[in-house]
Design an enzyme around this catalytic site. Structure first.
Site, mmCIF file in Angstrom:
data_model
loop_
_atom_site.group_PDB
_atom_site.id
_atom_site.type_symbol
_atom_site.label_atom_id
_atom_site.label_comp_id
_atom_site.label_asym_id
_atom_site.label_seq_id
_atom_site.Cartn_x
_atom_site.Cartn_y
_atom_site.Cartn_z
ATOM 1 N N ASP A 170 0.591 -2.151 -4.138
ATOM 2 C CA ASP A 170 1.216 -1.004 -3.482
ATOM 3 C C ASP A 170 2.652 -0.805 -3.952
ATOM 4 O OD1 ASP A 170 -0.778 -0.102 -1.360
ATOM 5 O OD2 ASP A 170 -0.647 -2.228 -0.920
ATOM 6 N N LEU A 171 3.386 -1.883 -4.080
ATOM 7 C CA LEU A 171 4.792 -1.786 -4.443
ATOM 8 C C LEU A 171 4.963 -1.291 -5.871
ATOM 9 C CD1 LEU A 171 6.006 -5.106 -2.781
ATOM 10 C CD2 LEU A 171 6.172 -2.791 -1.866
#
Length: 400
Positions: A170-171
């Site tokens: 996600d990051l």
């Protein structure tokens, strides 16, 4: 140094929840963009209740949502969708991470929004992207790390693949969302009609993009890179070594000149001067012997002494930090990476500082993550010029 931040004047409407899109929104907000975060009226972003809590709010929330303004909108109601359309006419960027097709069902897809604002940049993050046979599959960062090829490489060859203890997929996607949005804003500024565009970020592609030369290596030679534990295949020496006090240290001696300095520092001039090990390929072919020689030396000394000797020899070296070690480290402190910020009820808590550092227009933490709907009145009555009566009615109906 300018008092103006680089993204001042840019307005971002954040429709996303949890990690990927909100992480991108955090970065925009840190550097001066006005980020208006839309949350579901009753409970808000699920991240508010994830992991370690301070009273009734996640500590992670305070970091992820710093500098943002929180408003509440029920996107499933037609009146809530109309509110978003009104906001779209006044912002530069819409940032979202819904499952593809969701916003289209609400009349809020890219084709709908660019009819309202031709200059809009719509940045969309999803598991598999907005096109292709997988586009409607549920997507999550952990699955993206698996299908993107990263999990296959993580861990030891005789054990199942493991994950890194953060939402890495996600990051990474959040970072690509920021990059793509900034490029699109630049392109819009240079467009004669100031037209915007769609930024399509897929979690699995974001992960896959980090796999270095793995694809051409396989295509040309049939080599499949496998899990190798703490080593980096084909790069030597680069590993984790045990010290006398039971602590582990990471040493990177894979540059040719660095390797020579490393070997001399550990008293192995015989290896340093041996032409067999003068190139990376020669060292990679004999990595077990070289690693054995290094660890034979590190096991004789405590970690701090190993680090001191190799620092003086200009060899990349460092301990493996947990958070306790990080908050005591002089480099983190000197670079303002541990900032004490006020959160709910006046409590003070350490938060990670701003990355990257800009010399003239640096980012800044203005406030921690807001309360749910904290900025409703400001955004609705001042930004959208909604009447007090209309604001009150929408609130009573649960639209906001």
């Amino acid at each position: 140094m300018s008092s103006k931040k680089p993204l001042e004047g840019i307005k971002v409407l954040e429709l996303g929840n949890l990690v990927a899109a909100p992480f991108a929104g955090k970065l925009f907000a840190e550097f001066g963009a006005e980020v208006i975060k839309v949350e579901e009226p009753k409970n808000g972003d699920p991240l508010r209740s994830w992991r370690v809590m301070h009273e009734d709010t996640s500590v992670w929330w305070y970091v992820q949502s710093r500098n943002k303004k929180s408003i509440t909108v029920n996107l499933r109601e037609s009146e809530g969708q109309d509110i978003v359309r009104d906001l779209v006419g006044k912002v530069d960027v819409v940032l979202e991470n819904f499952k593809p097709g969701t916003l289209e069902r609400w009349g809020l897809g890219y084709e709908d929004l660019k009819e309202i604002n031709k200059s809009i940049i719509m940045t969309r993050i999803s598991g598999y992207g907005q096109t292709g046979p997988y586009k409607e599959k549920a997507g999550f960062g952990s699955v993206a790390e698996a299908i993107g090829g990263l999990r296959y490489l993580t861990g030891y060859p005789d054990l199942p693949p493991v994950r890194v203890g953060i939402a890495l997929g996600d990051l990474i996607a959040g970072l690509y969302a920021v990059i793509g949005t900034l490029m699109s804003l630049r392109a819009r500024d240079n467009h004669p009609l100031k037209n915007g565009q769609l930024v399509d970020v897929a979690l699995y592609e974001s992960v896959f993009s980090l796999l270095e030369g793995i694809l051409p290596e396989y295509d040309l030679t049939g080599v499949v890179r496998e899990r190798t534990g703490s080593t980096l295949p084909g790069i030597a020496p680069s590993n984790t070594y045990m010290c006398k006090d039971g602590k582990h240290i990471v040493i990177g001696g894979n540059g040719d000149k660095i390797f020579q300095r490393l070997m001399k520092a550990i008293g192995r001039e015989d290896i340093a001067t041996n032409t067999l090990y003068s190139t990376n390929q020669g060292r990679a072919d004999n990595v077990e012997f070289i690693d054995g020689a290094i660890e034979e030396w590190t096991r004789q000394l405590p970690l701090k002494e190993v680090q001191h000797i190799l620092d003086n020899a200009s060899v990349p070296v460092g301990p493996i930090y947990g958070i306790k070690e990080i908050i005591e480290d002089e480099q983190y402190i000197a670079r303002d990476m541990l900032q004490k910020i006020e959160i709910q009820n006046g409590a003070q808590v350490l938060m990670p500082g701003i990355v990257p550092k800009l010399s003239e227009t640096p980012g800044k933490i203005e406030w921690s993550g807001p309360k749910l709907g904290e900025h409703n009145e400001e955004i609705y009555t001042k930004f959208l010029n909604m009447s007090v009566e209309e604001f009150k009615t929408f609130k009573e109906k649960g639209v906001i």
